[in-house]
Design an enzyme around this catalytic site. Structure first.
Site, PDB file in Angstrom:
ATOM      1  N   LYS A 153     -12.282   9.866 -16.664  1.00  0.00           N
ATOM      2  CA  LYS A 153     -12.523  10.571 -17.926  1.00  0.00           C
ATOM      3  C   LYS A 153     -13.261  11.894 -17.697  1.00  0.00           C
ATOM      4  O   LYS A 153     -12.845  12.935 -18.213  1.00  0.00           O
ATOM      5  CB  LYS A 153     -13.330   9.675 -18.888  1.00  0.00           C
ATOM      6  N   THR A 154     -14.345  11.837 -16.939  1.00  0.00           N
ATOM      7  CA  THR A 154     -15.122  13.055 -16.677  1.00  0.00           C
ATOM      8  C   THR A 154     -14.274  14.069 -15.913  1.00  0.00           C
ATOM      9  O   THR A 154     -14.278  15.265 -16.219  1.00  0.00           O
ATOM     10  CB  THR A 154     -16.401  12.704 -15.880  1.00  0.00           C
TER      11      THR A 154
ATOM     12  N   ASP B 252     -20.037  12.868 -23.206  1.00  0.00           N
ATOM     13  CA  ASP B 252     -19.794  11.610 -22.511  1.00  0.00           C
ATOM     14  C   ASP B 252     -20.464  10.478 -23.288  1.00  0.00           C
ATOM     15  O   ASP B 252     -21.428  10.718 -24.019  1.00  0.00           O
ATOM     16  CB  ASP B 252     -20.400  11.718 -21.095  1.00  0.00           C
TER      17      ASP B 252
ATOM     18  N   THR C 271     -16.145   4.302 -23.107  1.00  0.00           N
ATOM     19  CA  THR C 271     -15.581   3.090 -22.522  1.00  0.00           C
ATOM     20  C   THR C 271     -15.249   2.082 -23.624  1.00  0.00           C
ATOM     21  O   THR C 271     -14.612   1.075 -23.366  1.00  0.00           O
ATOM     22  CB  THR C 271     -16.597   2.432 -21.564  1.00  0.00           C
TER      23      THR C 271
ATOM     24  N   ARG D 218     -12.777   5.416  -8.755  1.00  0.00           N
ATOM     25  CA  ARG D 218     -14.168   5.490  -8.288  1.00  0.00           C
ATOM     26  C   ARG D 218     -14.423   4.436  -7.223  1.00  0.00           C
ATOM     27  O   ARG D 218     -15.077   4.701  -6.219  1.00  0.00           O
ATOM     28  CB  ARG D 218     -15.153   5.295  -9.447  1.00  0.00           C
TER      29      ARG D 218
HETATM   30  N1  LIG Z   1      -6.420  10.501 -11.289  1.00  0.00           N
HETATM   31  C1  LIG Z   1      -7.301  10.741 -10.319  1.00  0.00           C
HETATM   32  N2  LIG Z   1      -6.919  11.354  -9.175  1.00  0.00           N
HETATM   33  C2  LIG Z   1      -7.809  11.564  -8.187  1.00  0.00           C
HETATM   34  N3  LIG Z   1      -9.109  11.203  -8.240  1.00  0.00           N
HETATM   35  C3  LIG Z   1      -9.552  10.613  -9.350  1.00  0.00           C
HETATM   36  C4  LIG Z   1      -8.673  10.350 -10.440  1.00  0.00           C
HETATM   37  N4  LIG Z   1      -9.382   9.747 -11.418  1.00  0.00           N
HETATM   38  C5  LIG Z   1     -10.639   9.628 -10.965  1.00  0.00           C
HETATM   39  N5  LIG Z   1     -10.753  10.135  -9.718  1.00  0.00           N
HETATM   40  C6  LIG Z   1     -11.971  10.134  -8.892  1.00  0.00           C
HETATM   41  O1  LIG Z   1     -12.733   8.965  -9.208  1.00  0.00           O
HETATM   42  C7  LIG Z   1     -14.113   9.271  -9.390  1.00  0.00           C
HETATM   43  C8  LIG Z   1     -14.557   8.793 -10.741  1.00  0.00           C
HETATM   44  O2  LIG Z   1     -13.903   9.528 -11.769  1.00  0.00           O
HETATM   45  P1  LIG Z   1     -14.653   9.916 -13.136  1.00  0.00           P
HETATM   46  O3  LIG Z   1     -13.877  11.013 -13.769  1.00  0.00           O
HETATM   47  O4  LIG Z   1     -16.092  10.202 -12.857  1.00  0.00           O
HETATM   48  O5  LIG Z   1     -14.495   8.578 -13.977  1.00  0.00           O
HETATM   49  P2  LIG Z   1     -15.084   8.196 -15.425  1.00  0.00           P
HETATM   50  O6  LIG Z   1     -15.681   9.440 -16.016  1.00  0.00           O
HETATM   51  O7  LIG Z   1     -13.911   7.690 -16.207  1.00  0.00           O
HETATM   52  O8  LIG Z   1     -16.081   7.114 -15.194  1.00  0.00           O
HETATM   53  C9  LIG Z   1     -14.250  10.782  -9.164  1.00  0.00           C
HETATM   54  O9  LIG Z   1     -14.752  11.005  -7.872  1.00  0.00           O
HETATM   55  C10 LIG Z   1     -12.855  11.315  -9.264  1.00  0.00           C
HETATM   56  O10 LIG Z   1     -12.667  12.331  -8.338  1.00  0.00           O
HETATM   57 MG   LIG Z   2     -17.695   9.768 -16.508  1.00  0.00          MG
END
Ligand SMILES: Nc1ncnc2c1ncn2[C@@H]1O[C@H](COP(=O)(O)OP(=O)(O)O)[C@@H](O)[C@H]1O
Ligand SMILES: [Mg+2]
Length: 344
Positions: free
Chosen positions: A74-75, A119, A168, A227
């Protein structure tokens, strides 16, 4: 009964809370463009179109709501959207916005076309949330001046901006807030193949030498979550540097995962403890979430946000109105005979 000894707990692989070094590690691996964002095909196609259209019309993008389990991107996606728009991004979060003034200040400082990423938007408090309604709808800030009978509302105009919210837990968002997002996207668990691509990409960035067989093994054990894939890669790299000559071969990856207690489905100690508790202490359930949390000494929110979604997805757990139930699959996975249950 399983005793839990805090001093012997290995660093938790699933823990949501990324500390500072971890955030830095993650930031280094974050794809910057939609083209580099692996998987989630339908979502990407869709975003591509709306971003192009907004750019052509020279209008801000409609507000976007992203929801999905922790670690699914998401981030990352919020940053990519801003990049693709060529927009500035400001980042805040529901819990960080403590006073109405905090949000008002951020909003009035946004420039035309800027992106505000909020977020954990489900954790924003209600009074603050109400500031967002006119801001999202009319790009206006309603400020109450004065007190009592002489109080009046002053309306300030804002630049036209885009809010990207991430959560989430979609169900915890009020419906007036949800309705103000023009687009809502759900991030799904990733296909193993896509997780493999993410691991390969990360290995390349980090200069890690990993055999295809090792990549496949890691991708199968990463709970279909980027992640976790990146975390496992990092841990296995450390292991390979100490125990092997740095190369991640399949046997090295197997040994490292065994040491981390990550099993064939990617379950860790906490997952197994949750299932074992349901099976051994509650005869397979149903058991209420708060009872389960108390017996396992886990936080209710952590169980619900981090552990349960994947156990449900694997079919190891089901939710019933009376609580959580361990399925026959879970019994077998943990080496028990499936129970005799007629009544479920
Ligand atoms: N589709 C994707 N392709 C490559 N790397 C990804 C992808 N989605 C997430 N990541 C990697 O996974 C990690 C977590 O992603 P993040 O955006 O922080 O997740 P969330 O915000 O949903 O908890 C980051 O290091 C990101 O680079
Ligand atoms: Mg996040």
């Amino acid at each position: 009964m399983i005793e839990r000894d805090e001093t012997e707990l290995p660093e938790r692989i699933l823990d949501e809370g990324a500390d500072a070094p971890e955030r830095e590690f993650e930031a280094g691996l974050r794809p910057q463009s939609l083209g580099d964002f692996v998987g989630q095909r339908a979502l990407k196609d869709n975003l591509n179109v709306v971003i192009e259209a907004a750019k052509k019309r020279e209008e801000p993008l409609e507000h976007v709501l992203l929801y999905g389990n922790p670690g699914l991107g998401k981030t990352t996606l919020a940053n990519i959207i801003a990049n693709e728009l060529g927009a500035q991004i400001r980042v805040t979060s529901g819990p960080a916005l403590e006073r109405v003034g905090d949000l008002a200040a951020i909003l009035s400082n946004l420039g035309k076309g800027d992106v505000l990423f909020i977020d954990e938007i489900h954790r924003m408090n209600r009074t603050i949330e109400e500031i967002l309604y006119p801001a999202m709808e009319d790009y206006a800030l309603d400020i109450i001046v004065g007190k009592g009978p002489t109080a009046r509302t002053l309306r300030l105009n804002l630049e036209r901006f885009t809010i990207i919210g991430a959560t989430t837990r979609l169900s915890l968002l009020s419906s007036p807030l949800r309705d103000r997002f023009g687009m809502t996207y759900h991030l799904n668990f990733y296909e193993h193949e896509d997780v493999g691509k993410i691991i390969e990409r990360s290995a390349k960035i980090l200069g890690i030498d990993a055999e295809p067989g090792a990549v496949r093994l890691l991708s199968e054990r990463s709970r279909r979550t980027p992640r976790i894939a990146n975390r496992l890669l990092k841990r296995v790299r450390d292991f390979a540097q100490v125990r092997a000559d740095g190369q991640i071969t399949r046997p090295v990856a197997e040994d490292a995962l065994a040491m981390l207690n990550v099993d064939a489905h990617g379950l860790d100690d906490v997952d197994r403890r949750l299932l074992l508790t349901i099976i051994e202490k509650f005869q397979g359930g149903p058991v209420g979430l708060s009872t389960l949390a108390a017996s396992t000494q886990e936080e209710i929110d952590t169980i619900e946000d981090v552990y349960e979604p994947f156990l449900l997805q694997l079919g190891f757990l089901t939710r019933t109105p009376r609580g959580r139930v361990a399925t026959d699959l879970a019994y077998r996975h943990l080496g028990f005979d499936a129970p005799n249950r007629e009544s479920l």
